[in-house]
Design a protein around this motif. Structure first.
Motif, mmCIF file in Angstrom:
data_model
loop_
_atom_site.group_PDB
_atom_site.id
_atom_site.type_symbol
_atom_site.label_atom_id
_atom_site.label_comp_id
_atom_site.label_asym_id
_atom_site.label_seq_id
_atom_site.Cartn_x
_atom_site.Cartn_y
_atom_site.Cartn_z
ATOM 1 N N TRP A 4 32.632 35.418 41.565
ATOM 2 C CA TRP A 4 34.078 35.449 41.433
ATOM 3 C C TRP A 4 34.673 36.843 41.560
ATOM 4 O O TRP A 4 35.889 37.018 41.484
ATOM 5 C CB TRP A 4 34.493 34.845 40.095
ATOM 6 N N ALA A 5 33.866 37.863 41.755
ATOM 7 C CA ALA A 5 34.374 39.232 41.819
ATOM 8 C C ALA A 5 35.388 39.436 42.946
ATOM 9 O O ALA A 5 36.454 40.027 42.705
ATOM 10 C CB ALA A 5 33.223 40.224 41.944
ATOM 11 N N PRO A 6 35.117 38.991 44.182
ATOM 12 C CA PRO A 6 36.125 39.213 45.231
ATOM 13 C C PRO A 6 37.466 38.549 44.933
ATOM 14 O O PRO A 6 38.517 39.121 45.216
ATOM 15 C CB PRO A 6 35.480 38.602 46.481
ATOM 16 N N VAL A 7 37.422 37.370 44.330
ATOM 17 C CA VAL A 7 38.665 36.654 44.022
ATOM 18 C C VAL A 7 39.446 37.374 42.928
ATOM 19 O O VAL A 7 40.647 37.642 43.076
ATOM 20 C CB VAL A 7 38.359 35.199 43.601
ATOM 21 N N LEU A 8 38.783 37.690 41.834
ATOM 22 C CA LEU A 8 39.471 38.338 40.708
ATOM 23 C C LEU A 8 39.958 39.739 41.059
ATOM 24 O O LEU A 8 41.093 40.108 40.735
ATOM 25 C CB LEU A 8 38.553 38.381 39.490
ATOM 26 N N ILE A 9 39.124 40.516 41.717
ATOM 27 C CA ILE A 9 39.525 41.874 42.097
ATOM 28 C C ILE A 9 40.663 41.824 43.106
ATOM 29 O O ILE A 9 41.611 42.606 43.033
ATOM 30 C CB ILE A 9 38.319 42.659 42.639
ATOM 31 N N GLY A 10 40.597 40.882 44.041
ATOM 32 C CA GLY A 10 41.668 40.743 45.022
ATOM 33 C C GLY A 10 43.006 40.395 44.390
ATOM 34 O O GLY A 10 44.035 40.963 44.741
ATOM 35 N N VAL A 11 42.990 39.474 43.436
ATOM 36 C CA VAL A 11 44.236 39.069 42.769
ATOM 37 C C VAL A 11 44.816 40.221 41.952
ATOM 38 O O VAL A 11 46.017 40.510 42.012
ATOM 39 C CB VAL A 11 44.007 37.823 41.887
ATOM 40 N N VAL A 12 43.963 40.904 41.192
ATOM 41 C CA VAL A 12 44.434 42.020 40.360
ATOM 42 C C VAL A 12 44.993 43.144 41.231
ATOM 43 O O VAL A 12 46.077 43.674 40.960
ATOM 44 C CB VAL A 12 43.307 42.526 39.439
ATOM 45 N N LEU A 13 44.283 43.510 42.282
ATOM 46 C CA LEU A 13 44.774 44.574 43.161
ATOM 47 C C LEU A 13 46.056 44.158 43.878
ATOM 48 O O LEU A 13 46.954 44.977 44.069
ATOM 49 C CB LEU A 13 43.707 44.956 44.185
ATOM 50 N N PHE A 14 46.137 42.885 44.281
ATOM 51 C CA PHE A 14 47.345 42.417 44.952
ATOM 52 C C PHE A 14 48.565 42.556 44.045
ATOM 53 O O PHE A 14 49.620 43.010 44.478
ATOM 54 C CB PHE A 14 47.186 40.956 45.386
ATOM 55 N N VAL A 15 48.420 42.181 42.795
ATOM 56 C CA VAL A 15 49.540 42.271 41.852
ATOM 57 C C VAL A 15 49.883 43.732 41.568
ATOM 58 O O VAL A 15 51.053 44.129 41.587
ATOM 59 C CB VAL A 15 49.222 41.510 40.549
ATOM 60 N N LEU A 16 48.869 44.553 41.304
ATOM 61 C CA LEU A 16 49.128 45.949 40.959
ATOM 62 C C LEU A 16 49.647 46.766 42.135
ATOM 63 O O LEU A 16 50.420 47.709 41.948
ATOM 64 C CB LEU A 16 47.862 46.599 40.402
ATOM 65 N N LEU A 17 49.227 46.431 43.354
ATOM 66 C CA LEU A 17 49.624 47.219 44.513
ATOM 67 C C LEU A 17 50.751 46.594 45.319
ATOM 68 O O LEU A 17 51.000 46.997 46.449
ATOM 69 C CB LEU A 17 48.410 47.443 45.426
ATOM 70 N N SER A 18 51.459 45.630 44.753
ATOM 71 C CA SER A 18 52.621 45.083 45.441
ATOM 72 C C SER A 18 53.685 46.168 45.529
ATOM 73 O O SER A 18 54.089 46.736 44.511
ATOM 74 C CB SER A 18 53.183 43.877 44.686
ATOM 75 N N PHE A 55 39.457 47.712 47.578
ATOM 76 C CA PHE A 55 38.722 46.448 47.576
ATOM 77 C C PHE A 55 37.354 46.616 48.238
ATOM 78 O O PHE A 55 36.341 46.137 47.729
ATOM 79 C CB PHE A 55 39.536 45.379 48.313
ATOM 80 N N THR A 56 37.323 47.320 49.362
ATOM 81 C CA THR A 56 36.061 47.544 50.070
ATOM 82 C C THR A 56 35.099 48.375 49.247
ATOM 83 O O THR A 56 33.904 48.066 49.177
ATOM 84 C CB THR A 56 36.332 48.230 51.416
ATOM 85 N N ILE A 57 35.587 49.407 48.599
ATOM 86 C CA ILE A 57 34.726 50.251 47.772
ATOM 87 C C ILE A 57 34.147 49.447 46.612
ATOM 88 O O ILE A 57 32.955 49.522 46.329
ATOM 89 C CB ILE A 57 35.502 51.478 47.263
ATOM 90 N N LEU A 58 34.974 48.657 45.948
ATOM 91 C CA LEU A 58 34.493 47.895 44.793
ATOM 92 C C LEU A 58 33.507 46.801 45.180
ATOM 93 O O LEU A 58 32.496 46.597 44.512
ATOM 94 C CB LEU A 58 35.668 47.286 44.030
#
Length: 69
Positions: A4-18, A55-58
């Motif tokens: 679930w790491a790609p999904v959770l990290i993607g959602v968190v980064l999407f919200v924070l980097l909007s 995202f790529t680094i993580l």
């Protein structure tokens, strides 16, 4: 087991980097604006590149994994 790491990290980064939510780089009137809730095309491109880099680094470089079940 699903990773679930790609999904959770993607959602968190999407919200924070909007663009415009927390900050906007470049801003409409200044280089960096905080909490303006407005955006422009340049800011969308910059925030997309920042999202992709983090995202790529993580996911690929640090190999973050979150397993459930």
């Amino acid at each position: 087991m699903a990773d679930w790491a790609p999904v959770l990290i993607g959602v968190v980064l999407f919200v924070l980097l909007s663009p415009g939510l927390l900050f906007q780089l470049p801003g409409n009137n200044r280089h960096v604006e905080f909490g303006s809730l407005k955006t422009n095309g340049k800011a969308v491109v910059v925030h997309t590149l920042i999202f992709f880099a983090i995202f790529t680094i993580l996911i690929l470089a640090l190999r973050v994994h979150i397993y459930t079940g």
